[in-house]
Design a protein around this motif. Structure first.
Motif, mmCIF file in Angstrom:
data_model
loop_
_atom_site.group_PDB
_atom_site.id
_atom_site.type_symbol
_atom_site.label_atom_id
_atom_site.label_comp_id
_atom_site.label_asym_id
_atom_site.label_seq_id
_atom_site.Cartn_x
_atom_site.Cartn_y
_atom_site.Cartn_z
ATOM 1 N N SER A 1 0.846 -1.193 0.000
ATOM 2 C CA SER A 1 0.000 0.000 0.000
ATOM 3 C C SER A 1 0.882 1.244 0.000
ATOM 4 N N ASN A 2 0.230 2.395 -0.001
ATOM 5 C CA ASN A 2 0.973 3.642 -0.063
ATOM 6 C C ASN A 2 0.460 4.564 1.037
ATOM 7 N N ALA A 3 0.509 4.036 2.255
ATOM 8 C CA ALA A 3 -0.060 4.801 3.362
ATOM 9 C C ALA A 3 0.746 6.058 3.669
ATOM 10 N N ILE B 1 9.523 2.262 -3.260
ATOM 11 C CA ILE B 1 10.812 1.584 -3.429
ATOM 12 C C ILE B 1 10.825 0.953 -4.818
ATOM 13 N N LEU B 2 11.835 1.352 -5.661
ATOM 14 C CA LEU B 2 11.968 0.847 -7.036
ATOM 15 C C LEU B 2 13.063 -0.212 -7.086
ATOM 16 N N GLU C 1 5.017 -2.857 5.086
ATOM 17 C CA GLU C 1 3.592 -2.770 4.809
ATOM 18 C C GLU C 1 3.129 -1.347 4.543
ATOM 19 N N ASP C 2 3.895 -0.348 4.928
ATOM 20 C CA ASP C 2 3.531 1.054 4.686
ATOM 21 C C ASP C 2 4.198 1.616 3.432
ATOM 22 N N THR C 3 4.838 0.782 2.646
ATOM 23 C CA THR C 3 5.514 1.236 1.423
ATOM 24 C C THR C 3 4.907 0.549 0.218
ATOM 25 N N LEU D 1 -0.383 6.608 -7.778
ATOM 26 C CA LEU D 1 -0.139 6.598 -6.331
ATOM 27 C C LEU D 1 0.549 7.897 -5.937
ATOM 28 N N GLU D 2 0.568 8.149 -4.692
ATOM 29 C CA GLU D 2 1.208 9.354 -4.169
ATOM 30 C C GLU D 2 2.633 9.000 -3.769
#
Length: 262
Positions: free
Chosen positions: A141-143, A148-149, A178-180, A200-201
């Motif tokens: 997710s993108n909380a 990360i690429l 989980e927050d990335t 995504l942000e």
């Protein structure tokens, strides 16, 4: 043969020798007479010693005078009788041929038209697809806006959330996987930042690899965080497995992340 005659004969034959004849019996008294009458050979006079004659010096042979070069006498020209040339018989003159002016003039030859061969078609230019079409897959997710690429095969990318070193790096800055959002670039071309923002942000982006983000290909250096368009921070780094095996790269990454997140 008479003894005296024989003696005289041999005396003449052997002039330089004295002969002795044994007298016969009855002739012993006459022998002295014959011997007395016999002439004595004349003795040759002893030659006087020869007086040495001094050697006569050889006179030098006269040198012959140099030979006078022979000069070839000029050869008189040979006069040849002139050859008799037969007289030339003049040719019969003919009147010039006059072409009538009314003769038709031949038409001019048609111009030759050269047809150039058709030009070969230009080879089709190969154009790269726009970076907005670079395929990529995501996990998480993108909380908090952390992206990360990476560039991995599909199997390794599915295991990335359980990567121990990655979890320790995020834990050091107070974050969890989980927050990335994990993004796997599935092409050798970079992904477009504009495409990421539409889906995504993205506030902080970490690239573990080379040539992952289009706007950061030629403007960034490893372990040097920069600010991109739209106030997004980007941190380029080496691959995760490379950093994990090198203590020097670990220190460079930690110092860069402190400047970017802390």
């Amino acid at each position: 043969m008479n003894h005296d005659a024989a003696l005289a004969f041999y005396q003449q034959f052997y002039a330089d020798l004295t002969l002795y004849v044994v007298p016969e019996v009855g002739e012993e008294k006459a022998a002295p007479i014959a011997k007395a009458a016999a002439p004595q050979p004349a003795q040759a006079p002893t030659p006087a010693p020869a007086t040495p004659v001094p050697p006569t010096p050889l006179a030098a042979a006269p040198v012959p005078p140099p030979a006078t070069p022979l000069v070839a006498a000029p050869t008189p020209p040979v006069s040849r009788p002139a050859a008799s040339v037969p007289p030339v018989t003049p040719l019969i003159s003919r009147p010039p041929v006059t072409v009538p002016s009314s003769a038709p003039t031949p038409p001019p030859a048609p111009p030759v038209t050269r047809i150039a061969p058709p030009a070969a078609p230009a080879p089709p230019q190969r154009t790269a697809p726009p970076l907005t079409q670079t395929p990529f897959s995501t996990l998480g997710s993108n909380a908090r806006g952390i992206v990360i690429l990476v560039r991995l095969d599909a199997v390794k990318f599915q295991r990335l959330p359980r990567h121990v070193f990655l979890n320790n790096v995020l834990k050091a800055i107070g974050q969890i996987v989980e927050d990335t959002v994990l993004i796997n670039v599935e092409s050798h071309l970079p992904v477009a930042l504009s495409t990421l923002r539409t889906k995504l942000e993205a506030k902080q982006i970490i690239g573990f690899g080379k040539n992952l983000l289009d706007v950061a290909v030629h403007k960034t250096q490893l372990y040097e965080p920069v600010i991109l368009v739209g106030d997004a921070a980007y941190l380029p780094a080496a691959e995760l497995d490379v950093i994990e095996e090198d203590q020097g790269r670990k220190k460079l990454l930690w110092n860069a992340m402190k400047r970017m997140f802390l």
